[in-house]
Design a protein around this motif. Sequence first.
Motif, PDB file in Angstrom:
ATOM      1  N   LEU A 171     -10.461 -69.538   9.024  1.00 21.22           N
ATOM      2  CA  LEU A 171     -10.604 -70.935   9.460  1.00 21.22           C
ATOM      3  C   LEU A 171     -11.733 -71.067  10.484  1.00 21.22           C
ATOM      4  N   MET A 172     -11.743 -70.133  11.464  1.00 21.91           N
ATOM      5  CA  MET A 172     -12.764 -70.211  12.523  1.00 21.91           C
ATOM      6  C   MET A 172     -14.152 -69.902  11.968  1.00 21.91           C
ATOM      7  N   GLY A 173     -14.225 -68.944  11.034  1.00 23.25           N
ATOM      8  CA  GLY A 173     -15.507 -68.641  10.374  1.00 23.25           C
ATOM      9  C   GLY A 173     -16.041 -69.867   9.643  1.00 23.25           C
ATOM     10  N   TRP A 174     -15.121 -70.570   8.960  1.00 24.58           N
ATOM     11  CA  TRP A 174     -15.494 -71.790   8.226  1.00 24.58           C
ATOM     12  C   TRP A 174     -15.922 -72.898   9.193  1.00 24.58           C
ATOM     13  N   LEU A 175     -15.200 -73.042  10.318  1.00 29.15           N
ATOM     14  CA  LEU A 175     -15.562 -74.070  11.319  1.00 29.15           C
ATOM     15  C   LEU A 175     -16.967 -73.833  11.864  1.00 29.15           C
ATOM     16  N   VAL A 176     -17.260 -72.567  12.225  1.00 29.25           N
ATOM     17  CA  VAL A 176     -18.600 -72.234  12.759  1.00 29.25           C
ATOM     18  C   VAL A 176     -19.663 -72.548  11.711  1.00 29.25           C
ATOM     19  N   HIS A 177     -19.383 -72.137  10.466  1.00 32.03           N
ATOM     20  CA  HIS A 177     -20.330 -72.306   9.366  1.00 32.03           C
ATOM     21  C   HIS A 177     -20.590 -73.793   9.073  1.00 32.03           C
ATOM     22  N   THR A 178     -19.515 -74.620   9.165  1.00 29.52           N
ATOM     23  CA  THR A 178     -19.598 -76.015   8.738  1.00 29.52           C
ATOM     24  C   THR A 178     -19.935 -76.980   9.878  1.00 29.52           C
ATOM     25  N   PHE A 179     -19.296 -76.775  11.036  1.00 26.98           N
ATOM     26  CA  PHE A 179     -19.424 -77.755  12.132  1.00 26.98           C
ATOM     27  C   PHE A 179     -20.097 -77.196  13.383  1.00 26.98           C
ATOM     28  N   GLY A 180     -20.495 -75.920  13.364  1.00 27.15           N
ATOM     29  CA  GLY A 180     -21.108 -75.321  14.554  1.00 27.15           C
ATOM     30  C   GLY A 180     -20.073 -74.601  15.410  1.00 27.15           C
ATOM     31  N   TRP A 181     -20.552 -73.704  16.267  1.00 27.51           N
ATOM     32  CA  TRP A 181     -19.652 -72.818  17.029  1.00 27.51           C
ATOM     33  C   TRP A 181     -18.723 -73.569  17.976  1.00 27.51           C
ATOM     34  N   GLU A 182     -19.186 -74.742  18.511  1.00 26.14           N
ATOM     35  CA  GLU A 182     -18.347 -75.479  19.484  1.00 26.14           C
ATOM     36  C   GLU A 182     -17.014 -75.914  18.885  1.00 26.14           C
ATOM     37  N   SER A 183     -17.020 -76.226  17.578  1.00 25.36           N
ATOM     38  CA  SER A 183     -15.815 -76.767  16.928  1.00 25.36           C
ATOM     39  C   SER A 183     -14.623 -75.817  17.025  1.00 25.36           C
ATOM     40  N   VAL A 184     -14.898 -74.507  17.026  1.00 23.65           N
ATOM     41  CA  VAL A 184     -13.822 -73.504  17.131  1.00 23.65           C
ATOM     42  C   VAL A 184     -13.014 -73.730  18.408  1.00 23.65           C
ATOM     43  N   PHE A 185     -13.722 -73.958  19.520  1.00 23.74           N
ATOM     44  CA  PHE A 185     -13.049 -74.119  20.820  1.00 23.74           C
ATOM     45  C   PHE A 185     -12.276 -75.439  20.889  1.00 23.74           C
ATOM     46  N   TYR A 186     -12.865 -76.498  20.338  1.00 25.17           N
ATOM     47  CA  TYR A 186     -12.176 -77.796  20.359  1.00 25.17           C
ATOM     48  C   TYR A 186     -10.884 -77.761  19.537  1.00 25.17           C
ATOM     49  N   VAL A 187     -10.975 -77.199  18.330  1.00 22.50           N
ATOM     50  CA  VAL A 187      -9.807 -77.184  17.429  1.00 22.50           C
ATOM     51  C   VAL A 187      -8.701 -76.296  17.996  1.00 22.50           C
ATOM     52  N   MET A 188      -9.054 -75.080  18.431  1.00 21.19           N
ATOM     53  CA  MET A 188      -8.028 -74.137  18.906  1.00 21.19           C
ATOM     54  C   MET A 188      -7.422 -74.586  20.239  1.00 21.19           C
ATOM     55  N   GLY A 189      -8.260 -75.130  21.124  1.00 22.73           N
ATOM     56  CA  GLY A 189      -7.748 -75.628  22.407  1.00 22.73           C
ATOM     57  C   GLY A 189      -6.785 -76.793  22.215  1.00 22.73           C
ATOM     58  N   GLY A 190      -7.162 -77.722  21.329  1.00 21.82           N
ATOM     59  CA  GLY A 190      -6.310 -78.885  21.052  1.00 21.82           C
ATOM     60  C   GLY A 190      -4.968 -78.463  20.459  1.00 21.82           C
ATOM     61  N   LEU A 191      -4.999 -77.490  19.560  1.00 22.12           N
ATOM     62  CA  LEU A 191      -3.759 -76.988  18.941  1.00 22.12           C
ATOM     63  C   LEU A 191      -2.823 -76.387  20.000  1.00 22.12           C
ATOM     64  N   GLY A 192      -3.393 -75.625  20.927  1.00 21.72           N
ATOM     65  CA  GLY A 192      -2.592 -74.989  21.974  1.00 21.72           C
ATOM     66  C   GLY A 192      -1.920 -75.996  22.897  1.00 21.72           C
ATOM     67  N   ILE A 193      -2.650 -77.055  23.265  1.00 19.95           N
ATOM     68  CA  ILE A 193      -2.073 -78.097  24.134  1.00 19.95           C
ATOM     69  C   ILE A 193      -0.866 -78.734  23.442  1.00 19.95           C
ATOM     70  N   LEU A 194      -1.002 -78.978  22.150  1.00 20.60           N
ATOM     71  CA  LEU A 194       0.122 -79.516  21.362  1.00 20.60           C
ATOM     72  C   LEU A 194       1.322 -78.555  21.406  1.00 20.60           C
ATOM     73  N   MET A 195       1.054 -77.255  21.253  1.00 23.64           N
ATOM     74  CA  MET A 195       2.134 -76.253  21.220  1.00 23.64           C
ATOM     75  C   MET A 195       2.855 -76.129  22.566  1.00 23.64           C
ATOM     76  N   ALA A 196       2.155 -76.417  23.671  1.00 25.81           N
ATOM     77  CA  ALA A 196       2.795 -76.351  24.997  1.00 25.81           C
ATOM     78  C   ALA A 196       3.971 -77.317  25.058  1.00 25.81           C
ATOM     79  N   PHE A 197       3.801 -78.482  24.445  1.00 20.72           N
ATOM     80  CA  PHE A 197       4.875 -79.483  24.487  1.00 20.72           C
ATOM     81  C   PHE A 197       5.997 -79.159  23.495  1.00 20.72           C
ATOM     82  N   VAL A 198       5.638 -78.504  22.382  1.00 21.89           N
ATOM     83  CA  VAL A 198       6.675 -78.006  21.454  1.00 21.89           C
ATOM     84  C   VAL A 198       7.560 -76.989  22.193  1.00 21.89           C
ATOM     85  N   TRP A 199       6.921 -76.134  22.997  1.00 25.06           N
ATOM     86  CA  TRP A 199       7.625 -75.093  23.760  1.00 25.06           C
ATOM     87  C   TRP A 199       8.754 -75.682  24.620  1.00 25.06           C
ATOM     88  N   THR A 200       8.434 -76.753  25.347  1.00 29.97           N
ATOM     89  CA  THR A 200       9.433 -77.310  26.289  1.00 29.97           C
ATOM     90  C   THR A 200      10.661 -77.844  25.567  1.00 29.97           C
TER      91      THR A 200
END
Length: 451
Positions: A171-200
């Motif tokens: 997925l990250m290889g495809w993101l870098v290839h398609t949308f540029g390297w920055e997209s990896v950090f935006y997508v993964m960071g956003g997913l983690g913030i969502l998971m923090a609230f699932v945790w609680t």
Amino acid sequence: MQSHHTIPTETSGSNPTRVRWGILAILFIITTVNYADRATISIASPELKKLLGLSPVEMGYVFSAFAWSYVLAQLPGGWLLDRFGSKITYFFSIFLWSLFTLMMGWVGFFTGATAVALLFGLRLLVGAAEAPSFPGNSRITSAWFPTNERGTAAAIFNSAQYFATVLFAPLMGWLVHTFGWESVFYVMGGLGILMAFVWTRTIYSPKTHPRINAAELSYIEAGGALVDLDSGDTSKKTNNINTWACIKQLLANRMLLGVYIGQYCITTLTYFFLTWFPVYLVTERHMTILKAGFIAALPAVAGFLGGILGGYVSDRMIKAGYSLSAARKTPIVAGMLLAMSMIVCNYVTADWMVIAMMSLAFFGKGIGALGWAVVSDTSPKEAGGLSGGLFNTFGNTAGITTPIAIGYILQSTGSFAGALVFVGANAAVAIFCYLVVVGDIKRFEFKKSVM
């Protein structure tokens, strides 16, 4: 409630619920996101290296930034877990590491030294925020799982590191290839913030979980689960521990020291895979970043299967009557022997042979990654977080030394051959630690001076 004179089986009395496996599923998902966030930098690195004009040694230092702060924050992280409990400490850990990962996408707005400093600084912050995660996993499995299921539980949350690569490297290889390297950090960071609230909404201690029944609680408690670990009153107990006297005693114990050094060696393999492996595929084996993302998933599948198998075999050995020492050491030693096979990559040219050898090496690394089960087996009841933190401090020091050492080997030799020998040699030292240094694996008891 059942009598505690006999250890109940899961079928005795009314049928026990299986809430503990749901708790483990959440740990697995969170740890998958945790490792994917660590690996974001390696997938983005060929592009970042070009953009910022970094040498192999400079790249090695950037790769190591995460581990400097991760290591330094281990003992404070363990203390926070023992003081405030797993649920709240871990929530802040997930939220903050994800936020800092997301912010790494902003590095592209800067150039030169500013961009490199920002990249290094944000990786330091990700490392510090992730520090309580694995000691937290160990604490939660100690509270929820009886001894004869703990190897499987630890193997499952630990194998998330491979699953992260299987799921997210393509997925990250495809993101870098398609949308540029920055997209990896935006997508993964956003997913983690969502998971923090699932945790609680999903994590509780055994005695406060709304869906556990008395039969399951009785079963896990009689089997050695530390069910009171996060039940309110524990913070009073842990505050009475003299932290430094406690650390001194843990480090003076030969068994624990052997386990800690062994973990440093085993984690060297992890950090090679998390940092330089995609670079190895792109530069030494001339693959595209898209292909490298998919190829990196293959050894990870092998590591994931090895991880589950190692925990399963270890627990089966305990149930079959083998000693705890034999049941934990056998998979670790066998796994590290297999891990040394990566050195063969220096002598083959075909890509499929390289991937086969790397897959065998990571299958072995997976089998041998039982360190967290050993921590759950050996940590003193009063300081599980601190003991786990110390263990992880040793292990992740490899995250500092491995990327930098490999950077220097590459710079001086121009090839990965020496790097693979360096990683394989660490597997050999891990075998020595478990066979010669560790001795009997058993729960460590403090001398009275720490209380």
